[in-house]
Design a protein around this motif. Structure first.
Motif, PDB file in Angstrom:
ATOM      1  N   ILE A 178     -15.292   5.455  -3.372  1.00 13.79           N
ATOM      2  CA  ILE A 178     -14.743   4.533  -2.385  1.00 13.79           C
ATOM      3  C   ILE A 178     -13.676   3.734  -3.114  1.00 13.79           C
ATOM      4  O   ILE A 178     -13.942   3.139  -4.152  1.00 13.79           O
ATOM      5  CB  ILE A 178     -15.825   3.610  -1.802  1.00 13.79           C
ATOM      6  CG1 ILE A 178     -16.847   4.443  -1.025  1.00 13.79           C
ATOM      7  CG2 ILE A 178     -15.194   2.542  -0.917  1.00 13.79           C
ATOM      8  CD1 ILE A 178     -18.052   3.676  -0.544  1.00 13.79           C
ATOM      9  N   ILE A 179     -12.467   3.751  -2.564  1.00 15.98           N
ATOM     10  CA  ILE A 179     -11.337   3.048  -3.162  1.00 15.98           C
ATOM     11  C   ILE A 179     -11.090   1.768  -2.363  1.00 15.98           C
ATOM     12  O   ILE A 179     -11.005   1.808  -1.135  1.00 15.98           O
ATOM     13  CB  ILE A 179     -10.057   3.914  -3.152  1.00 15.98           C
ATOM     14  CG1 ILE A 179     -10.324   5.303  -3.730  1.00 15.98           C
ATOM     15  CG2 ILE A 179      -8.920   3.194  -3.858  1.00 15.98           C
ATOM     16  CD1 ILE A 179     -10.725   5.329  -5.179  1.00 15.98           C
ATOM     17  N   TYR A 180     -10.991   0.675  -3.081  1.00 19.19           N
ATOM     18  CA  TYR A 180     -10.728  -0.627  -2.470  1.00 19.19           C
ATOM     19  C   TYR A 180      -9.245  -0.939  -2.560  1.00 19.19           C
ATOM     20  O   TYR A 180      -8.617  -0.685  -3.582  1.00 19.19           O
ATOM     21  CB  TYR A 180     -11.496  -1.722  -3.213  1.00 19.19           C
ATOM     22  CG  TYR A 180     -12.974  -1.774  -2.910  1.00 19.19           C
ATOM     23  CD1 TYR A 180     -13.521  -2.910  -2.350  1.00 19.19           C
ATOM     24  CD2 TYR A 180     -13.802  -0.706  -3.193  1.00 19.19           C
ATOM     25  CE1 TYR A 180     -14.878  -2.988  -2.080  1.00 19.19           C
ATOM     26  CE2 TYR A 180     -15.155  -0.762  -2.930  1.00 19.19           C
ATOM     27  CZ  TYR A 180     -15.687  -1.900  -2.367  1.00 19.19           C
ATOM     28  OH  TYR A 180     -17.021  -1.975  -2.101  1.00 19.19           O
ATOM     29  N   GLN A 181      -8.694  -1.489  -1.478  1.00 21.53           N
ATOM     30  CA  GLN A 181      -7.339  -2.014  -1.493  1.00 21.53           C
ATOM     31  C   GLN A 181      -7.437  -3.489  -1.143  1.00 21.53           C
ATOM     32  O   GLN A 181      -8.037  -3.850  -0.134  1.00 21.53           O
ATOM     33  CB  GLN A 181      -6.446  -1.291  -0.484  1.00 21.53           C
ATOM     34  CG  GLN A 181      -5.010  -1.781  -0.532  1.00 21.53           C
ATOM     35  CD  GLN A 181      -4.088  -0.960   0.363  1.00 21.53           C
ATOM     36  OE1 GLN A 181      -4.495  -0.034   1.044  1.00 21.53           O
ATOM     37  NE2 GLN A 181      -2.822  -1.310   0.333  1.00 21.53           N
TER      38      GLN A 181
ATOM     39  N   SER B 289      -2.172   4.845 -12.045  1.00 20.94           N
ATOM     40  CA  SER B 289      -0.845   5.407 -11.800  1.00 20.94           C
ATOM     41  C   SER B 289      -0.320   5.010 -10.415  1.00 20.94           C
ATOM     42  O   SER B 289       0.848   4.640 -10.264  1.00 20.94           O
ATOM     43  CB  SER B 289      -0.906   6.929 -11.925  1.00 20.94           C
ATOM     44  OG  SER B 289       0.305   7.509 -11.539  1.00 20.94           O
ATOM     45  N   ILE B 290      -1.179   5.083  -9.400  1.00 17.34           N
ATOM     46  CA  ILE B 290      -0.778   4.688  -8.039  1.00 17.34           C
ATOM     47  C   ILE B 290      -0.423   3.208  -8.013  1.00 17.34           C
ATOM     48  O   ILE B 290       0.591   2.814  -7.431  1.00 17.34           O
ATOM     49  CB  ILE B 290      -1.898   4.982  -7.021  1.00 17.34           C
ATOM     50  CG1 ILE B 290      -2.142   6.491  -6.902  1.00 17.34           C
ATOM     51  CG2 ILE B 290      -1.552   4.392  -5.645  1.00 17.34           C
ATOM     52  CD1 ILE B 290      -3.388   6.855  -6.121  1.00 17.34           C
ATOM     53  N   LYS B 291      -1.248   2.385  -8.654  1.00 16.77           N
ATOM     54  CA  LYS B 291      -0.989   0.940  -8.684  1.00 16.77           C
ATOM     55  C   LYS B 291       0.366   0.641  -9.314  1.00 16.77           C
ATOM     56  O   LYS B 291       1.112  -0.203  -8.826  1.00 16.77           O
ATOM     57  CB  LYS B 291      -2.090   0.224  -9.468  1.00 16.77           C
ATOM     58  CG  LYS B 291      -3.401   0.136  -8.735  1.00 16.77           C
ATOM     59  CD  LYS B 291      -4.568  -0.312  -9.576  1.00 16.77           C
ATOM     60  CE  LYS B 291      -4.372  -1.480 -10.449  1.00 16.77           C
ATOM     61  NZ  LYS B 291      -5.599  -1.930 -11.114  1.00 16.77           N
ATOM     62  N   LYS B 292       0.679   1.344 -10.374  1.00 18.36           N
ATOM     63  CA  LYS B 292       1.934   1.110 -11.090  1.00 18.36           C
ATOM     64  C   LYS B 292       3.135   1.546 -10.240  1.00 18.36           C
ATOM     65  O   LYS B 292       4.120   0.824 -10.137  1.00 18.36           O
ATOM     66  CB  LYS B 292       1.912   1.870 -12.421  1.00 18.36           C
ATOM     67  CG  LYS B 292       3.085   1.586 -13.307  1.00 18.36           C
ATOM     68  CD  LYS B 292       2.933   2.299 -14.635  1.00 18.36           C
ATOM     69  CE  LYS B 292       4.121   2.030 -15.531  1.00 18.36           C
ATOM     70  NZ  LYS B 292       4.005   2.731 -16.806  1.00 18.36           N
ATOM     71  N   LYS B 293       3.027   2.731  -9.621  1.00 17.39           N
ATOM     72  CA  LYS B 293       4.142   3.258  -8.828  1.00 17.39           C
ATOM     73  C   LYS B 293       4.352   2.477  -7.531  1.00 17.39           C
ATOM     74  O   LYS B 293       5.480   2.187  -7.168  1.00 17.39           O
ATOM     75  CB  LYS B 293       3.890   4.729  -8.460  1.00 17.39           C
ATOM     76  CG  LYS B 293       4.194   5.698  -9.569  1.00 17.39           C
ATOM     77  CD  LYS B 293       4.228   7.120  -9.047  1.00 17.39           C
ATOM     78  CE  LYS B 293       2.879   7.763  -9.220  1.00 17.39           C
ATOM     79  NZ  LYS B 293       2.836   9.161  -8.800  1.00 17.39           N
ATOM     80  N   LYS B 294       3.279   2.162  -6.831  1.00 18.47           N
ATOM     81  CA  LYS B 294       3.373   1.565  -5.500  1.00 18.47           C
ATOM     82  C   LYS B 294       3.238   0.044  -5.495  1.00 18.47           C
ATOM     83  O   LYS B 294       3.401  -0.587  -4.461  1.00 18.47           O
ATOM     84  CB  LYS B 294       2.304   2.172  -4.576  1.00 18.47           C
ATOM     85  CG  LYS B 294       2.455   3.657  -4.372  1.00 18.47           C
ATOM     86  CD  LYS B 294       3.751   3.960  -3.673  1.00 18.47           C
ATOM     87  CE  LYS B 294       3.936   5.452  -3.473  1.00 18.47           C
ATOM     88  NZ  LYS B 294       5.202   5.765  -2.843  1.00 18.47           N
TER      89      LYS B 294
ATOM     90  N   GLU C  10      -1.301  10.847   1.145  1.00 27.07           N
ATOM     91  CA  GLU C  10      -0.758  11.940   0.337  1.00 27.07           C
ATOM     92  C   GLU C  10       0.471  11.518  -0.457  1.00 27.07           C
ATOM     93  O   GLU C  10       0.639  11.922  -1.602  1.00 27.07           O
ATOM     94  CB  GLU C  10      -0.395  13.127   1.220  1.00 27.07           C
ATOM     95  CG  GLU C  10      -1.580  13.816   1.823  1.00 27.07           C
ATOM     96  CD  GLU C  10      -1.186  14.878   2.836  1.00 27.07           C
ATOM     97  OE1 GLU C  10      -0.153  15.552   2.632  1.00 27.07           O
ATOM     98  OE2 GLU C  10      -1.908  15.022   3.815  1.00 27.07           O
ATOM     99  N   GLU C  11       1.329  10.701   0.150  1.00 32.97           N
ATOM    100  CA  GLU C  11       2.556  10.302  -0.539  1.00 32.97           C
ATOM    101  C   GLU C  11       2.273   9.461  -1.775  1.00 32.97           C
ATOM    102  O   GLU C  11       3.126   9.347  -2.657  1.00 32.97           O
ATOM    103  CB  GLU C  11       3.523   9.582   0.416  1.00 32.97           C
ATOM    104  CG  GLU C  11       3.004   8.311   1.025  1.00 32.97           C
ATOM    105  CD  GLU C  11       2.254   8.515   2.337  1.00 32.97           C
ATOM    106  OE1 GLU C  11       1.928   7.503   2.977  1.00 32.97           O
ATOM    107  OE2 GLU C  11       1.962   9.666   2.728  1.00 32.97           O
TER     108      GLU C  11
END
Length: 124
Positions: free
Chosen positions: A44-47, A85-90, A120-121
């Motif tokens: 489960i991913i938290y935002q 990686s997602i946190k850094k890019k987005k 997906e993006e």
């Protein structure tokens, strides 16, 4: 404490049952949404400190899960590396919640929720 978003606008999702567990820790109480009968490859991913996404690397019906399967199994990345990686890019706040290390479990409630797969993006 967080409010749980039960409907995601990103995709149509199937409702699943989760356990909302409340722990008492050294610094107060903490609620963690957990997967009952969790299997390897499920998270489960938290935002923004709220449960928002469900990843299952072995559910090939969702394209983002196929991409995650490739990243984690083929490229041998950990879920923490992918999230970082997602946190850094987005430039968004994502995390994988884990039960606290020194805790007393106070209660567990079953909740039926709809959590979206990761967009997906974000991972392609």
């Amino acid at each position: 404490m967080f409010s749980i978003n039960t409907h995601s606008p990103l995709t149509q999702n199937i409702a699943m049952k989760y356990n909302l567990t409340t722990y008492r820790t050294l610094t107060g109480t903490k609620e963690v949404l957990e997967i009952p009968k969790r299997k390897s490859g499920q998270w489960i991913i938290y935002q923004n400190n709220e449960p928002t996404y469900f990843v299952d690397c072995f559910d090939f019906k969702k394209e983002s899960n196929l991409i995650m399967n490739n990243l984690i199994l083929s490229e041998r990345k950990s879920i923490d590396e992918v999230i970082k990686s997602i946190k850094k890019k987005k430039k968004i706040k994502l995390s994988v919640a884990k039960p606290p290390m020194f805790e007393i479990q106070l209660k567990t409630q079953e909740r039926e929720l709809e959590l979206a797969p990761l967009p997906e993006e974000w991972i392609s």
